[in-house]
Design a protein around this motif. Structure first.
Motif, mmCIF file in Angstrom:
data_model
loop_
_atom_site.group_PDB
_atom_site.id
_atom_site.type_symbol
_atom_site.label_atom_id
_atom_site.label_comp_id
_atom_site.label_asym_id
_atom_site.label_seq_id
_atom_site.Cartn_x
_atom_site.Cartn_y
_atom_site.Cartn_z
ATOM 1 N N VAL A 1 -6.057 10.255 -5.375
ATOM 2 C CA VAL A 1 -7.356 10.398 -4.686
ATOM 3 C C VAL A 1 -7.840 9.035 -4.193
ATOM 4 C CG1 VAL A 1 -9.765 11.095 -4.947
ATOM 5 C CG2 VAL A 1 -7.939 12.406 -6.086
ATOM 6 N N GLY A 2 -7.786 8.036 -5.072
ATOM 7 C CA GLY A 2 -8.227 6.698 -4.696
ATOM 8 C C GLY A 2 -7.365 6.083 -3.608
ATOM 9 N N VAL A 3 -6.045 6.307 -3.695
ATOM 10 C CA VAL A 3 -5.131 5.743 -2.690
ATOM 11 C C VAL A 3 -5.386 6.378 -1.329
ATOM 12 C CG1 VAL A 3 -2.701 5.569 -2.026
ATOM 13 C CG2 VAL A 3 -3.370 5.131 -4.386
ATOM 14 N N ALA B 1 -5.894 1.172 -13.326
ATOM 15 C CA ALA B 1 -5.058 2.226 -13.915
ATOM 16 C C ALA B 1 -3.660 2.240 -13.304
ATOM 17 C CB ALA B 1 -5.726 3.588 -13.715
ATOM 18 N N LYS B 2 -2.672 2.504 -14.153
ATOM 19 C CA LYS B 2 -1.285 2.619 -13.696
ATOM 20 C C LYS B 2 -0.722 3.964 -14.146
ATOM 21 C CE LYS B 2 1.229 -1.125 -14.280
ATOM 22 N NZ LYS B 2 1.861 -2.291 -14.941
ATOM 23 N N PHE B 3 0.345 4.387 -13.513
ATOM 24 C CA PHE B 3 1.004 5.610 -13.955
ATOM 25 C C PHE B 3 1.631 5.371 -15.329
ATOM 26 C CE2 PHE B 3 0.973 6.612 -9.378
ATOM 27 C CZ PHE B 3 0.502 7.919 -9.438
ATOM 28 N N PRO B 4 1.596 6.366 -16.224
ATOM 29 C CA PRO B 4 2.092 6.142 -17.594
ATOM 30 C C PRO B 4 3.603 6.036 -17.710
ATOM 31 C CG PRO B 4 1.383 8.424 -17.313
ATOM 32 C CD PRO B 4 1.007 7.704 -16.058
ATOM 33 N N ALA C 1 5.495 7.020 -5.261
ATOM 34 C CA ALA C 1 5.909 6.067 -4.226
ATOM 35 C C ALA C 1 6.858 6.723 -3.229
ATOM 36 C CB ALA C 1 6.576 4.853 -4.874
ATOM 37 N N ALA C 2 7.781 7.565 -3.738
ATOM 38 C CA ALA C 2 8.723 8.251 -2.854
ATOM 39 C C ALA C 2 7.994 9.215 -1.911
ATOM 40 C CB ALA C 2 9.760 9.009 -3.685
ATOM 41 N N ILE C 3 6.977 9.884 -2.428
ATOM 42 C CA ILE C 3 6.185 10.791 -1.576
ATOM 43 C C ILE C 3 5.464 10.001 -0.484
ATOM 44 C CG2 ILE C 3 4.150 12.301 -1.561
ATOM 45 C CD1 ILE C 3 5.029 13.257 -4.356
ATOM 46 N N LEU C 4 4.850 8.866 -0.868
ATOM 47 C CA LEU C 4 4.134 8.048 0.118
ATOM 48 C C LEU C 4 5.075 7.519 1.198
ATOM 49 C CD1 LEU C 4 1.659 5.888 -2.034
ATOM 50 C CD2 LEU C 4 1.202 7.991 -0.780
ATOM 51 N N GLY D 1 -3.221 0.430 -1.390
ATOM 52 C CA GLY D 1 -3.808 1.203 -2.493
ATOM 53 C C GLY D 1 -2.817 1.417 -3.616
ATOM 54 N N PHE D 2 -1.600 1.777 -3.263
ATOM 55 C CA PHE D 2 -0.609 1.985 -4.316
ATOM 56 C C PHE D 2 -0.172 0.663 -4.939
ATOM 57 C CE2 PHE D 2 3.831 2.684 -5.746
ATOM 58 C CZ PHE D 2 3.510 3.483 -6.828
ATOM 59 N N TYR D 3 -0.174 -0.405 -4.142
ATOM 60 C CA TYR D 3 0.180 -1.737 -4.669
ATOM 61 C C TYR D 3 -0.736 -2.101 -5.847
ATOM 62 C CZ TYR D 3 0.589 -6.860 -4.679
ATOM 63 O OH TYR D 3 0.746 -8.178 -5.048
#
Length: 320
Positions: free
Chosen positions: A85-87, A144-147, A156-159, A216-218
């Motif tokens: 959502v944030g990205v 926050a990071k992915f767990p 990342a692959a989807i983006l 955003g993902f960075y």
């Protein structure tokens, strides 16, 4: 459809192979490659297709990174499952910033546009440097990071796939043909009735959207960002990715990002005493590349999914 399913299976298999056989360092570098590829695709769209020289992508990336981090931390309780959502919001904010920048900028072209976008990136960096709420020069921490790696890799692959396919389709649409017309001769394109300024502005907004997406993902990949992460050298690095792969070739941008992300890491162990040969070998390879193949790795060719080959299909349909 069968080829897309094969591609999906390959991406999933690659993710499990990275998770099973490689350490966390290589995994982090691979995620960095996908972010670099998104940024290179974003710049190639405006510089390679529309022939508008921009040096401000680090600023747009910073806007995306800080927006995504702020939204997730301040409004979404730093929940990792709210990262998308944030990205996505960061991408729209960057696109809006790109639109504001494009209003005065696309009255200019060539070197003047590069100076304006470079100035914009520097203004963004200085504002962040003096904004205490986001840490100023100390940076913004606790993002926050992915767990797990697989979740981070999957997102990342989807983006990256979304970015590539969107730009690929745009490149071969009527809008892409307008950009090629401007690329070849903007005066002739205007004489033929094309609104050149409006077309350039739309291309820059689209490019800004994806720069914000990558930024955003960075932020969520590293968990920490600072103004120093978005200096002028980052804009140059993104430009090198785009030029190395071939201006106008989206496939080339992805291949260049892969090569130029892993090459410095592969050369990291090549040292003689205290001399880091990586800092010598890497620039020499870039210089040789520009001398021997100035059009970049692929020139303007794209990978054709139908024939599994590289073809120059810039003015035709994707399946030609």
């Amino acid at each position: 459809m069968k080829r897309y399913l094969i591609f999906l299976v390959c991406v999933i298999a690659l993710g499990f192979a990275l998770e099973t056989f490689l350490n966390s360092y290589i995994q982090a570098v691979f995620i960095s490659f996908m972010i670099n590829a998104i940024m290179a695709l974003s710049l190639n769209f405006i510089t390679g297709l529309a022939d508008q020289f921009s040096l401000g992508h680090a600023g747009l990336m910073a806007i995306g990174a800080y927006t995504a981090a702020l939204i997730n931390k301040e409004f979404l309780n730093s929940e990792w499952y709210m990262i998308p959502v944030g990205v996505l919001a960061a991408a729209f904010v960057a696109a809006f910033a790109g639109y504001l920048i494009s209003l005065p900028s696309f009255r200019l072209k060539g070197d003047y546009l590069a100076i304006v976008t470079m100035g914009m990136a520097e203004i963004v960096r200085v504002v962040l440097l003096n904004w205490d709420y986001v840490g100023g020069p100390r940076g913004y921490m606790g993002i926050a990071k992915f767990p797990s790696f697989l979740l981070s890799y999957g997102f990342a692959a989807i983006l990256l796939t979304f970015t590539f396919l969107t730009m690929y389709r745009l490149k071969f649409s009527w809008f892409g043909r307008n950009l090629w017309a401007i690329n070849e001769d903007d005066i002739a394109a205007e004489v033929m009735g094309l609104n050149v300024a409006k077309t350039k502005r739309r291309a820059f907004v689209i490019s800004s959207f994806f720069a914000g997406l990558g930024g955003g993902f960075y932020a969520h990949h590293l968990g920490f960002i600072s103004p120093g992460s978005f200096g002028f050298i980052i804009s140059v690095q993104i430009l090198i990715f785009a030029v190395f792969g071939g201006l106008g070739s989206l496939t080339g941008s992805v291949i260049a990002a892969l090569f130029l992300t892993f090459l410095p890491e592969a050369l990291r162990s090549v040292q003689i005493g205290n001399l880091d040969l990586r800092m010598i070998i890497f620039p020499i390879l870039l210089i040789l590349m520009m001398i021997l193949r100035p059009q970049g790795l692929l020139g303007r060719k794209e990978f054709n999914l139908e024939s599994f080959s590289f073809k120059n299909i810039r003015m035709g349909k994707p399946n030609e």
